[in-house]
Design an enzyme around this catalytic site. Sequence first.
Site, PDB file in Angstrom:
ATOM      1  N   SER A 140       0.871  -1.182   0.000  1.00 21.38           N
ATOM      2  CA  SER A 140       0.000   0.000   0.000  1.00 21.38           C
ATOM      3  C   SER A 140       0.903   1.226   0.000  1.00 21.38           C
ATOM      4  CB  SER A 140      -0.858   0.025   1.263  1.00 21.38           C
ATOM      5  OG  SER A 140      -1.514   1.273   1.388  1.00 21.38           O
ATOM      6  N   TYR A 153      -1.873  -0.785  10.367  1.00 22.04           N
ATOM      7  CA  TYR A 153      -1.989  -1.177   8.951  1.00 22.04           C
ATOM      8  C   TYR A 153      -0.759  -0.688   8.180  1.00 22.04           C
ATOM      9  CZ  TYR A 153      -3.948  -1.079   4.158  1.00 22.04           C
ATOM     10  OH  TYR A 153      -4.179  -1.243   2.811  1.00 22.04           O
TER      11      TYR A 153
HETATM   12  P1  NAD Z   1     -11.792  -5.752  -0.370  1.00 23.75           P
HETATM   13  O1  NAD Z   1     -12.384  -5.676   0.999  1.00 23.75           O
HETATM   14  O2  NAD Z   1     -12.676  -5.518  -1.542  1.00 23.75           O
HETATM   15  O3  NAD Z   1     -11.077  -7.162  -0.596  1.00 23.75           O
HETATM   16  C1  NAD Z   1     -10.308  -7.772   0.394  1.00 23.75           C
HETATM   17  C2  NAD Z   1     -10.642  -9.259   0.391  1.00 23.75           C
HETATM   18  O4  NAD Z   1      -9.789  -9.888   1.346  1.00 23.75           O
HETATM   19  C3  NAD Z   1     -12.089  -9.543   0.809  1.00 23.75           C
HETATM   20  O5  NAD Z   1     -12.709 -10.411  -0.115  1.00 23.75           O
HETATM   21  C4  NAD Z   1     -11.935 -10.208   2.167  1.00 23.75           C
HETATM   22  O6  NAD Z   1     -12.926 -11.198   2.420  1.00 23.75           O
HETATM   23  C5  NAD Z   1     -10.558 -10.821   2.058  1.00 23.75           C
HETATM   24  N1  NAD Z   1      -9.979 -11.031   3.382  1.00 23.75           N
HETATM   25  C6  NAD Z   1      -9.818 -10.140   4.372  1.00 23.75           C
HETATM   26  N2  NAD Z   1      -9.273 -10.724   5.442  1.00 23.75           N
HETATM   27  C7  NAD Z   1      -9.079 -12.026   5.106  1.00 23.75           C
HETATM   28  C8  NAD Z   1      -8.549 -13.140   5.801  1.00 23.75           C
HETATM   29  N3  NAD Z   1      -8.124 -13.049   7.061  1.00 23.75           N
HETATM   30  N4  NAD Z   1      -8.486 -14.324   5.146  1.00 23.75           N
HETATM   31  C9  NAD Z   1      -8.934 -14.433   3.867  1.00 23.75           C
HETATM   32  N5  NAD Z   1      -9.460 -13.416   3.177  1.00 23.75           N
HETATM   33  C10 NAD Z   1      -9.527 -12.222   3.796  1.00 23.75           C
HETATM   34  O7  NAD Z   1     -10.593  -4.719  -0.363  1.00 23.75           O
HETATM   35  P2  NAD Z   1      -9.460  -4.379  -1.466  1.00 23.75           P
HETATM   36  O8  NAD Z   1      -9.333  -2.919  -1.452  1.00 23.75           O
HETATM   37  O9  NAD Z   1      -9.680  -5.102  -2.730  1.00 23.75           O
HETATM   38  O10 NAD Z   1      -8.176  -4.971  -0.707  1.00 23.75           O
HETATM   39  C11 NAD Z   1      -7.247  -5.842  -1.315  1.00 23.75           C
HETATM   40  C12 NAD Z   1      -5.858  -5.510  -0.813  1.00 23.75           C
HETATM   41  O11 NAD Z   1      -5.500  -4.197  -1.267  1.00 23.75           O
HETATM   42  C13 NAD Z   1      -5.716  -5.476   0.706  1.00 23.75           C
HETATM   43  O12 NAD Z   1      -4.493  -6.103   1.060  1.00 23.75           O
HETATM   44  C14 NAD Z   1      -5.647  -4.004   1.030  1.00 23.75           C
HETATM   45  O13 NAD Z   1      -4.946  -3.735   2.217  1.00 23.75           O
HETATM   46  C15 NAD Z   1      -4.928  -3.474  -0.200  1.00 23.75           C
HETATM   47  N6  NAD Z   1      -5.074  -2.049  -0.446  1.00 23.75           N
HETATM   48  C16 NAD Z   1      -6.295  -1.498  -0.739  1.00 23.75           C
HETATM   49  C17 NAD Z   1      -6.390  -0.117  -0.950  1.00 23.75           C
HETATM   50  C18 NAD Z   1      -7.703   0.550  -1.266  1.00 23.75           C
HETATM   51  O14 NAD Z   1      -7.740   1.802  -1.313  1.00 23.75           O
HETATM   52  N7  NAD Z   1      -8.765  -0.174  -1.502  1.00 23.75           N
HETATM   53  C19 NAD Z   1      -5.231   0.680  -0.873  1.00 23.75           C
HETATM   54  C20 NAD Z   1      -4.025   0.083  -0.593  1.00 23.75           C
HETATM   55  C21 NAD Z   1      -3.950  -1.284  -0.387  1.00 23.75           C
END
Ligand code: NAD
Length: 277
Positions: A140, A153
């Site tokens: 991130s 985080y």
């Molecule tokens: P999202 O909530 O749409 O998807 C995350 C997925 O991870 C979900 O389907 C959830 O069920 C799954 N998950 C969470 N904890 C889990 C666990 N313990 N075991 C198995 N599955 C689990 O969110 P996203 O934005 O698509 O996030 C994906 C990645 O991107 C994450 O690592 C997040 O930290 C990172 N990220 C997101 C952003 C943003 O702005 N959305 C920014 C930087 C990084």
Amino acid sequence: MAELEGRTAVITGGASGIGAETARLFVAEGARVVIADMQDERGEALARELGPRAFFSSCEVRSEEQVKAAVDLALDRWGRLDCMFNNAGFGGVLGPIDAIPADAFDLTFSVLVRGVFLGMKHAIPAMKAQGSGSIVNTGSIAGITAGRGPQVYSAAKAAVIHLSKVSAMELGEYSIRVNCVCPGYIATPLAANTVGRPDSLIEDQVDDFARRQPIPRAGRPRDIAEAVLYLASDRSSFVTGQAITVDGGAATGVPWSEQKPFYREFRPIRVYHPDRR
Ligand code: NAD
């Protein structure tokens, strides 16, 4: 030809947001994917949508057994694993350091760092045996600059970035590449999921997200999926140990519109010379 024809991938957090969009793009590019996630209904539904080249594996990434089972599913079905995308995550515990319970710190690190470690650990033996592989971990911009995410985080994402770099140094000799993709502000259910609010709030974030970086729109899961496709494909065969930001410029600096008027207004200047006043 499709970029990932004949390739296989395991995508953790594959049921939603960035992971789900990556699964769609990978399948469209010829890959076969295991969607590994703890959201069973969503994961099953996505696997049905994607057809015979996608399987769902119910997986909590803190569980070594369940992460191994997701990798084994890919190996049992297709006999190889070309890409491990360790992407599952949530926002983790919120608040100031002196208010955070130690077990909430542990839970946050366990999902975000242990989960990535387990994904790498169980993908590596198959990749070593076949003499190739691409591991992509989701970091991130919060792991690169301070103040762009919750405290724990952000520290966990910094750990993911460095874990990726040290692993890249170890695994290069086996032709296994390890990189991180570092998203900026991407409109997904993440924030809503973290505090137990409904996904319908995603579109409410879009206007706010559009103002957070030089590129004047919110990031979308597809923006990240495209970078993961690059890192999974042979186009990046000489790229390892990198943390690639996909953030519309958010982590690079201060957008022009927020810079001091003094920098933004044109003024003719004089060449400074100490002898000429
Ligand atoms: P999202 O909530 O749409 O998807 C995350 C997925 O991870 C979900 O389907 C959830 O069920 C799954 N998950 C969470 N904890 C889990 C666990 N313990 N075991 C198995 N599955 C689990 O969110 P996203 O934005 O698509 O996030 C994906 C990645 O991107 C994450 O690592 C997040 O930290 C990172 N990220 C997101 C952003 C943003 O702005 N959305 C920014 C930087 C990084």
